[in-house]
Design a protein around this motif. Structure first.
Motif, mmCIF file in Angstrom:
data_model
loop_
_atom_site.group_PDB
_atom_site.id
_atom_site.type_symbol
_atom_site.label_atom_id
_atom_site.label_comp_id
_atom_site.label_asym_id
_atom_site.label_seq_id
_atom_site.Cartn_x
_atom_site.Cartn_y
_atom_site.Cartn_z
ATOM 1 N N LYS A 27 52.270 53.380 36.108
ATOM 2 C CA LYS A 27 53.722 53.394 35.862
ATOM 3 C C LYS A 27 54.458 54.079 37.013
ATOM 4 O O LYS A 27 55.593 53.725 37.324
ATOM 5 C CB LYS A 27 54.024 54.144 34.570
ATOM 6 C CG LYS A 27 53.304 53.594 33.349
ATOM 7 C CD LYS A 27 54.197 52.697 32.534
ATOM 8 C CE LYS A 27 53.503 52.210 31.263
ATOM 9 N NZ LYS A 27 53.954 50.912 30.816
ATOM 10 N N VAL A 54 61.983 59.081 27.032
ATOM 11 C CA VAL A 54 60.833 58.181 26.994
ATOM 12 C C VAL A 54 59.734 58.758 27.868
ATOM 13 O O VAL A 54 59.972 59.080 29.037
ATOM 14 C CB VAL A 54 61.226 56.760 27.467
ATOM 15 C CG1 VAL A 54 60.036 55.807 27.352
ATOM 16 C CG2 VAL A 54 62.393 56.236 26.633
ATOM 17 N N LYS A 67 55.913 58.241 29.471
ATOM 18 C CA LYS A 67 54.966 57.157 29.781
ATOM 19 C C LYS A 67 53.769 57.712 30.526
ATOM 20 O O LYS A 67 53.910 58.200 31.657
ATOM 21 C CB LYS A 67 55.646 56.082 30.636
ATOM 22 C CG LYS A 67 56.813 55.412 29.940
ATOM 23 C CD LYS A 67 57.368 54.245 30.742
ATOM 24 C CE LYS A 67 58.364 53.471 29.899
ATOM 25 N NZ LYS A 67 58.933 52.306 30.597
ATOM 26 N N VAL A 75 58.633 56.833 22.693
ATOM 27 C CA VAL A 75 60.080 57.017 22.689
ATOM 28 C C VAL A 75 60.328 58.194 21.738
ATOM 29 O O VAL A 75 60.032 58.108 20.556
ATOM 30 C CB VAL A 75 60.793 55.738 22.193
ATOM 31 C CG1 VAL A 75 62.308 55.948 22.155
ATOM 32 C CG2 VAL A 75 60.448 54.553 23.092
ATOM 33 N N LEU A 97 66.822 53.913 27.508
ATOM 34 C CA LEU A 97 67.731 52.778 27.683
ATOM 35 C C LEU A 97 67.924 52.077 26.343
ATOM 36 O O LEU A 97 67.039 52.122 25.488
ATOM 37 C CB LEU A 97 67.148 51.772 28.683
ATOM 38 C CG LEU A 97 66.813 52.303 30.072
ATOM 39 C CD1 LEU A 97 66.049 51.250 30.866
ATOM 40 C CD2 LEU A 97 68.095 52.689 30.818
ATOM 41 N N GLU A 106 65.474 43.571 24.155
ATOM 42 C CA GLU A 106 64.444 43.374 25.181
ATOM 43 C C GLU A 106 64.180 41.887 25.350
ATOM 44 O O GLU A 106 64.352 41.102 24.420
ATOM 45 C CB GLU A 106 63.147 44.073 24.766
ATOM 46 C CG GLU A 106 63.279 45.586 24.802
ATOM 47 C CD GLU A 106 62.005 46.311 24.364
ATOM 48 O OE1 GLU A 106 60.903 45.893 24.768
ATOM 49 O OE2 GLU A 106 62.126 47.289 23.612
ATOM 50 N N MET A 130 65.033 45.282 29.658
ATOM 51 C CA MET A 130 65.984 45.676 28.627
ATOM 52 C C MET A 130 67.352 45.223 29.100
ATOM 53 O O MET A 130 67.746 45.485 30.243
ATOM 54 C CB MET A 130 65.931 47.193 28.404
ATOM 55 C CG MET A 130 66.769 47.597 27.268
ATOM 56 S SD MET A 130 66.180 48.797 26.118
ATOM 57 C CE MET A 130 64.589 49.092 26.023
ATOM 58 N N ILE A 170 61.752 47.591 32.407
ATOM 59 C CA ILE A 170 61.024 48.688 31.765
ATOM 60 C C ILE A 170 59.542 48.645 32.103
ATOM 61 O O ILE A 170 58.884 49.666 32.084
ATOM 62 C CB ILE A 170 61.280 48.833 30.253
ATOM 63 C CG1 ILE A 170 61.075 47.539 29.506
ATOM 64 C CG2 ILE A 170 62.649 49.357 29.969
ATOM 65 C CD1 ILE A 170 61.307 47.709 27.998
ATOM 66 N N GLU A 171 59.028 47.484 32.418
ATOM 67 C CA GLU A 171 57.639 47.451 32.883
ATOM 68 C C GLU A 171 57.331 46.132 33.571
ATOM 69 O O GLU A 171 57.988 45.115 33.343
ATOM 70 C CB GLU A 171 56.647 47.650 31.731
ATOM 71 C CG GLU A 171 56.660 46.525 30.727
ATOM 72 C CD GLU A 171 55.477 46.541 29.757
ATOM 73 O OE1 GLU A 171 54.481 47.239 30.017
ATOM 74 O OE2 GLU A 171 55.560 45.829 28.750
HETATM 75 P P1 AMP Z 1 56.288 49.714 28.044
HETATM 76 O O1 AMP Z 1 54.812 49.803 27.755
HETATM 77 O O2 AMP Z 1 56.722 50.421 29.260
HETATM 78 O O3 AMP Z 1 56.790 48.318 27.932
HETATM 79 O O4 AMP Z 1 57.003 50.404 26.792
HETATM 80 C C1 AMP Z 1 56.732 50.020 25.445
HETATM 81 C C2 AMP Z 1 58.012 49.942 24.675
HETATM 82 O O5 AMP Z 1 58.689 51.204 24.721
HETATM 83 C C3 AMP Z 1 59.010 48.962 25.253
HETATM 84 O O6 AMP Z 1 58.795 47.664 24.829
HETATM 85 C C4 AMP Z 1 60.321 49.520 24.744
HETATM 86 O O7 AMP Z 1 60.543 49.120 23.401
HETATM 87 C C5 AMP Z 1 60.098 51.006 24.777
HETATM 88 N N1 AMP Z 1 60.632 51.553 26.038
HETATM 89 C C6 AMP Z 1 60.009 51.614 27.236
HETATM 90 N N2 AMP Z 1 60.789 52.168 28.184
HETATM 91 C C7 AMP Z 1 61.953 52.480 27.557
HETATM 92 C C8 AMP Z 1 63.167 53.085 27.976
HETATM 93 N N3 AMP Z 1 63.350 53.530 29.221
HETATM 94 N N4 AMP Z 1 64.140 53.248 27.045
HETATM 95 C C9 AMP Z 1 63.968 52.850 25.755
HETATM 96 N N5 AMP Z 1 62.849 52.275 25.307
HETATM 97 C C10 AMP Z 1 61.842 52.090 26.181
#
Ligand code: AMP
Ligand code: GLY
Length: 414
Positions: free
Chosen positions: A103, A140, A142, A154, A185, A189, A270, A279-280
């Motif tokens: 990440k 958030v 990670k 989150v 954020l 999505e 997002m 976000i990824e």
């Molecule tokens: P990711 O593995 O990074 O996709 O994160 C898993 C889930 O967490 C995402 O599908 C979002 O629902 C939530 N998420 C990730 N980053 C954010 C962020 N910056 N703000 C709010 N929700 C987030």
């Protein structure tokens, strides 16, 4: 043409069946595969990653398609090994796959190339993380490495954050690693899929997945409990913004950083009030989005991937139906904390929709559960209403002890 598809889930079965339907009629092989995939593709009879490459060389495999992410970063990387063996691979090198595996690497890449994303700070320990959060909730968190979808929290309160920091830095649930503290954020999505070939790209049909276990987006995060796919999910204006601010700058960034990329690239976005933000990244197709998108694909996926893997991009070979596709996942008892194997699955013969097997095994008594996510039931239609009604009706015909299914896939957030 001989194609080997690497992986074992519903995504890989959807890829195998779509490749098999290609007009060029490829011969298909699978590693490690599953009983369901082996109905369409022949098993590669080898146990180890090392032997896989020599088997593909000895059997004159023309194309290796990477399904799941783990092989891309395993040891020296599937695509790197294929390159050394002279086998075209649809899937990026280990260096490029860091976009998914780390990440922090992805965040640095996004910032360096001016691609919209949440602000974030990388930290190495518990106290440093609390200082970076600075009392701002929600936040958030990670974990930096691959964590099978469980490395993101989150956190609405300090107590939530402290509990997750405890798992990461004290219990070391995911092993050693750093952590990103990221800005929270808001917005719907969307999953955007690119097929990338060096400096060229094609944006495929968008999708939306449902990550929480229960209806109403309640319960724990899972690998995905369902998906909806359609070109109509994003307006042409929105897609143009996503292309100009996110997809094209990503492809230019990969080139500028000397990161070779031939394969699917998944942009998890997002749609915030300030515009779409990343976000990824995932360096492969989404699961279960793939099960929803593949039935909409028209044309010759096999030739598209083979030519792309050779650096000869041919976007004219594929297109997407204008309708809708909805995928409902049936998960086993205990998922996502655990899973239950050996439960007999009933109703498959009555089910009038496409069925992809995520985690099953064939026994003398019939198909049984063999994993957390068990089946993907997929139906299409000219309208959203038609597709989702059929998907839910047909999914309800299939059952096993302890089965879990959401009833709001393609209703919620639409
Ligand atoms: P990711 O593995 O990074 O996709 O994160 C898993 C889930 O967490 C995402 O599908 C979002 O629902 C939530 N998420 C990730 N980053 C954010 C962020 N910056 N703000 C709010 N929700 C987030
Ligand atoms: N559906 C989310 C993923 O494939 O990671």
């Amino acid at each position: 043409m001989k194609i080997a598809v690497i992986g074992k889930g519903g995504r890989e079965q959807a890829l195998v069946e779509t490749l098999a339907a290609s007009p060029c009629k490829p011969e298909l092989y699978t590693y490690p595969g599953s009983d369901a995939i082996r109905q369409t593709a022949q098993a590669i009879p080898t146990g180890s990653f090392d032997e896989l490459i020599s088997w593909m060389v000895d059997h004159h495999i023309d194309l290796c398609v990477a399904g799941e992410e783990s092989y891309l970063v395993k040891e020296d990387g599937l695509a790197n090994r294929c390159a050394r063996a002279g086998i075209p691979c649809w899937g990026p090198t280990k260096e490029s796959a860091q976009l998914e595996a780390s990440k922090e690497f992805a965040k640095d890449f996004l910032v360096r190339h001016g691609i919209p994303t949440g602000k974030a700070t990388a930290v190495a320990g518990y106290e440093e993380a609390l200082a970076a959060i600075g009392g701002n909730y929600p936040t958030v968190l990670k974990f930096d490495g691959l964590a099978a979808g469980k490395g993101v929290a989150v956190c609405g309160t300090a107590a939530d954050a402290e509990a997750f920091l405890n798992e990461v830095f004290i219990q070391k649930r995911f092993g050693e690693g750093r952590l990103l503290v990221e800005e929270y954020l808001t917005g719907p999505e969307i999953s955007i899929f690119g097929a990338i070939c060096d400096d060229h790209y094609l944006i495929l049909c968008p999708a939306r997945d449902y990550k929480r276990l229960r209806d109403g987006d309640e319960g724990p995060n899972t690998g995905g409990m369902g998906a909806v796919a359609s070109r109509q999910l994003a307006s042409p204006e929105l897609l143009k913004t996503i292309e100009d601010t996110i997809v094209a700058p990503t492809v230019r960034g990969l080139q500028a950083d000397g990161l070779p990329y031939r394969g699917f690239l998944y942009f998890g976005l997002m749609l915030t009030p300030d515009g779409p933000k990343v976000i990824e990244y995932n360096c492969r197709f989404g699961d279960p989005e793939c099960e929803a998108v593949m039935p909409l694909l028209r044309g010759d996926l096999a030739s598209f991937c083979l030519r792309g893997a050779r650096g000869d991009f041919a976007p004219e070979l594929i297109s997407f139906d204008g309708g809708w596709s909805v995928c409902c996942i049936l998960a086993s008892a205990g998922y996502p904390a655990s899973s239950h194997s050996g439960d007999l699955i009933t109703g498959l013969e009555q089910c009038g929709a496409r069925v992809f097997h995520c985690g099953t095994r064939k026994t003398d008594a019939g198909w049984v559960t063999n994993g957390g996510r068990v089946l993907a039931i997929v139906a299409g239609g000219a309208t959203l209403d038609e597709a989702r009604t059929r998907a839910h009706t047909e999914a309800a015909k299939v059952d096993f002890d302890g089965s879990q299914r959401r009833s709001d896939i393609a209703y919620k957030n639409m």
